[in-house]
Design a protein around this motif. Structure first.
Motif, PDB file in Angstrom:
ATOM      1  N   LYS A  89      41.347  48.372  44.783  1.00 22.22           N
ATOM      2  CA  LYS A  89      40.305  49.137  45.461  1.00 22.22           C
ATOM      3  C   LYS A  89      40.923  50.365  46.131  1.00 22.22           C
ATOM      4  CE  LYS A  89      37.898  44.849  46.685  1.00 22.22           C
ATOM      5  NZ  LYS A  89      37.507  43.970  47.827  1.00 22.22           N
ATOM      6  N   THR A 142      47.924  47.509  37.203  1.00 23.66           N
ATOM      7  CA  THR A 142      47.154  48.390  38.095  1.00 23.66           C
ATOM      8  C   THR A 142      47.779  49.786  38.160  1.00 23.66           C
ATOM      9  OG1 THR A 142      48.435  47.817  40.088  1.00 23.66           O
ATOM     10  CG2 THR A 142      46.545  46.407  39.542  1.00 23.66           C
ATOM     11  N   SER A 182      41.202  43.724  41.866  1.00 20.43           N
ATOM     12  CA  SER A 182      39.960  43.291  41.241  1.00 20.43           C
ATOM     13  C   SER A 182      40.216  43.122  39.742  1.00 20.43           C
ATOM     14  CB  SER A 182      38.859  44.328  41.461  1.00 20.43           C
ATOM     15  OG  SER A 182      37.693  43.986  40.743  1.00 20.43           O
ATOM     16  N   SER A 183      39.942  41.920  39.222  1.00 21.24           N
ATOM     17  CA  SER A 183      40.184  41.645  37.803  1.00 21.24           C
ATOM     18  C   SER A 183      39.390  40.422  37.379  1.00 21.24           C
ATOM     19  CB  SER A 183      41.680  41.398  37.547  1.00 21.24           C
ATOM     20  OG  SER A 183      41.902  40.939  36.228  1.00 21.24           O
ATOM     21  N   SER A 184      39.100  40.347  36.101  1.00 27.54           N
ATOM     22  CA  SER A 184      38.353  39.202  35.562  1.00 27.54           C
ATOM     23  C   SER A 184      39.171  37.913  35.643  1.00 27.54           C
ATOM     24  CB  SER A 184      37.964  39.478  34.107  1.00 27.54           C
ATOM     25  OG  SER A 184      39.115  39.745  33.320  1.00 27.54           O
ATOM     26  N   TYR A 226      41.000  37.035  38.249  1.00 29.53           N
ATOM     27  CA  TYR A 226      41.125  36.607  39.640  1.00 29.53           C
ATOM     28  C   TYR A 226      40.040  35.593  39.982  1.00 29.53           C
ATOM     29  CZ  TYR A 226      40.709  36.823  44.763  1.00 29.53           C
ATOM     30  OH  TYR A 226      40.609  36.505  46.093  1.00 29.53           O
ATOM     31  N   LYS A 257      38.655  33.727  43.210  1.00 29.99           N
ATOM     32  CA  LYS A 257      38.699  33.773  44.666  1.00 29.99           C
ATOM     33  C   LYS A 257      38.892  32.389  45.278  1.00 29.99           C
ATOM     34  CE  LYS A 257      36.177  35.659  48.640  1.00 29.99           C
ATOM     35  NZ  LYS A 257      34.963  36.389  49.076  1.00 29.99           N
TER      36      LYS A 257
END
Length: 542
Positions: A222, A315, A525-527, A529, A531
């Motif tokens: 981000k 990233t 932010s990634s598919s 990850y 949480k």
């Protein structure tokens, strides 16, 4: 001398060697069997049948592979392997499975020398080298191709028949032996070590045929303006990968000895209930950085799938550095910058060996060169690498005495082994506090954090077990319950509610959480990850 001996067939030589192997190199196997099946009048026939079956299995295998040109080399290989594995199984009560083979293949020369001893030489000489010389010199006669083929079928057939017959006669015993006590067969020598070697080679050769599975190519960080609390400071995280540090030897976890005098003075979050992915460095290190849970992780998946460091690297905003004072990164750092600190040529903090604290020297320059990026530094410790625990710390850290000053742990009392191990934990406490103090000045310019997680635990003589590396399902808690903690400094404390984090730090976590926690701490932010697997997520301030 051998010229005066009448030549014998290769199959008779095989039988003599098989009896020798079953009788003299399977002490660990029969010792563990007798613990389960005491030598009572009822059990004695079964125990005798086990010896006969083990001998027959060795004869059967060697007979199938025998020929004029292969028999003697194979017998010599079996003898040398058996002598070596016999020593390690008897001395440390370990098993030689494919994971242990992988671990030994990835061990460097310095670590290997810690395992050398006079006792090992004696084992190798009397159970390996001298019998091998006898096999090499012993005269063997060969018949025609047809005669040899018929004799091969006869010997192999009789061996197989004996195995089947004894299985049927003692089926009641063998049912429980294979169903309830599967781990016992791991001690058979040399059959299980050879099986493990073949399995390791098969799996390893298969890696090269597989394409690397890509992960997290959609990973982004981000923008600073969108981060929590609008912090514009770069993140500086040091991840310390510990070595053989079991949780119950940290005074932070209630150990009666003060092994963490410096860490207890810091505002750290101690995780008291974390468990490892494996019981050896070769398994745990790649597994802890992988996306796979312990139950689904395999060496093949680890070697052919990108890991969390790759995802962070995708990233383009994080400078990643791996520094190693252990063997190596076990493949984790293949696609990032790695630096070897295992020699005095690179590690300037040395006495009897390079020290972990030497990995901190020169990091300032790396951080300065990447001031426009977030920074992740991984430091792979020598830590508590056994069996020579007394080498793992400077003399000034020898607080607990007397200590075991040899790698032959069987010659030391459990107190001496424990003292040497605890002194090494004391040095890790010092090293981790030094990492924290290295980060503190950067807390003015960066969001700083240290994460520490050991790769596996260690057995120190409990129940006759030493070191680590047992198959996970049979490994004691001392090999899987690991030490782990975190420290945070600077404005990152505005993003993480430390009080809330401490409130659940005794919850059960594992290596499985590291992948997602590292992504979370950098705000990736990634598919890939998840949480719910991020240890820090419940304490994050939105």
């Amino acid at each position: 001398m051998y010229k005066k001996i009448q030549p014998i067939t290769q199959y008779r030589l095989i039988i003599i060697t098989a009896v020798f192997l079953a009788l003299f190199t399977n002490v660990a196997f029969f010792k563990n069997v007798i613990d389960v099946y005491p030598p009572t009048l009822v059990n004695l026939p079964f125990l005798l049948s086990l010896f006969i079956i083990l001998t027959a299995i060795i004869i059967f295998l060697l007979s199938l592979l025998s020929s004029k040109y292969t028999t003697k080399p194979l017998l010599i290989i079996f003898l040398i392997i058996s002598a070596l594995t016999n020593y390690f199984m008897n001395t440390y009560n370990i098993v030689i499975d494919d994971s242990m083979i992988r671990n030994s293949m990835q061990t460097d020369l310095n670590e290997s020398t810690d395992l050398l001893s006079f006792k090992l030489i004696v084992y190798l000489l009397f159970l390996g080298i001298l019998p091998s010389i006898a096999v090499y010199k012993f005269p063997v006669k060969f018949g025609s191709w047809r005669q040899e083929a018929l004799l091969k079928l006869k010997v192999a057939g009789i061996s197989l028949g004996v195995i089947i017959l004894l299985f049927l006669i003692f089926s009641k015993f063998y049912t429980s032996f294979f169903r309830e006590h599967k781990s016992l067969r791991f001690y058979t020598n040399p059959t299980y070590p050879i099986f493990s070697t073949i399995k390791f080679m098969t799996l390893t050769l298969g890696y090269g045929k597989k394409e690397l599975k890509l992960l997290g190519r959609d990973a982004v960080i981000k923008p600073k303006s969108e981060r929590e609390n609008n912090s514009k400071k770069m993140k500086l995280v040091i991840m310390v990968v510990g070595e053989a540090a079991r949780a119950d030897r940290f005074s932070l976890n209630g150990y009666e000895r003060e092994t963490n005098p410096l860490l207890k003075q810091e505002d750290i979050i101690n995780f008291s209930n974390i468990h490892s992915c494996g019981t050896s460095t070769a398994v745990s290190v790649p597994c802890m950085f992988s996306i796979y849970n312990r139950e689904e992780y395999t060496d093949s998946k680890g070697a052919t799938t990108e890991n969390v460091l790759d995802v962070l690297n995708h990233t383009g905003k994080i400078a990643i550095l791996w520094r190693d004072n252990n063997s190596d990164s076990k493949g984790v750092g293949e696609r990032i910058l790695c630096e070897d600190f295992k020699s005095s040529a690179t590690n300037t903090v040395c006495d009897i060996e390079p020290r972990d604290e030497g990995m901190l020297i020169g990091l300032d320059k790396h951080i300065e060169n990447n001031k426009d990026k977030d920074v992740l530094i991984v430091l792979h410790q020598m830590g508590n690498h056994g069996p020579a625990y007394y080498k793992r710390y400077p003399k000034s850290f020898e607080k607990f005495t007397p200590v075991c000053t040899t790698n032959q742990l069987e010659n030391c009392s459990q107190e001496e082994i424990s003292n040497a191990y605890d002194n090494a934990i004391l040095y890790t406490d010092y090293f981790l506090s030094k990492v924290i103090n290295f980060l503190k000045p950067y807390s003015n310019t960066h969001e700083t954090a240290m994460m520490y997680m050991s790769d596996h635990g260690e057995s120190l003589g409990e129940n006759g077990l030493y070191l680590h590396g047992l198959p996970y399902f049979m490994a004691p808690k001392t090999q899987t319950h690991i030490a782990s903690l975190m420290w945070f400094g600077g404005e990152i404390t505005k993003e993480i509610d430390l009080k809330k984090l401490k409130s659940y730090s005794d919850n059960e976590f594992s290596h499985n959480n590291l992948f997602h926690t590292l992504l979370g701490i950098f705000g990736v932010s990634s598919s890939v990850y998840e949480k719910e697997k991020d240890i820090l997520a419940p304490a994050s301030i939105e």
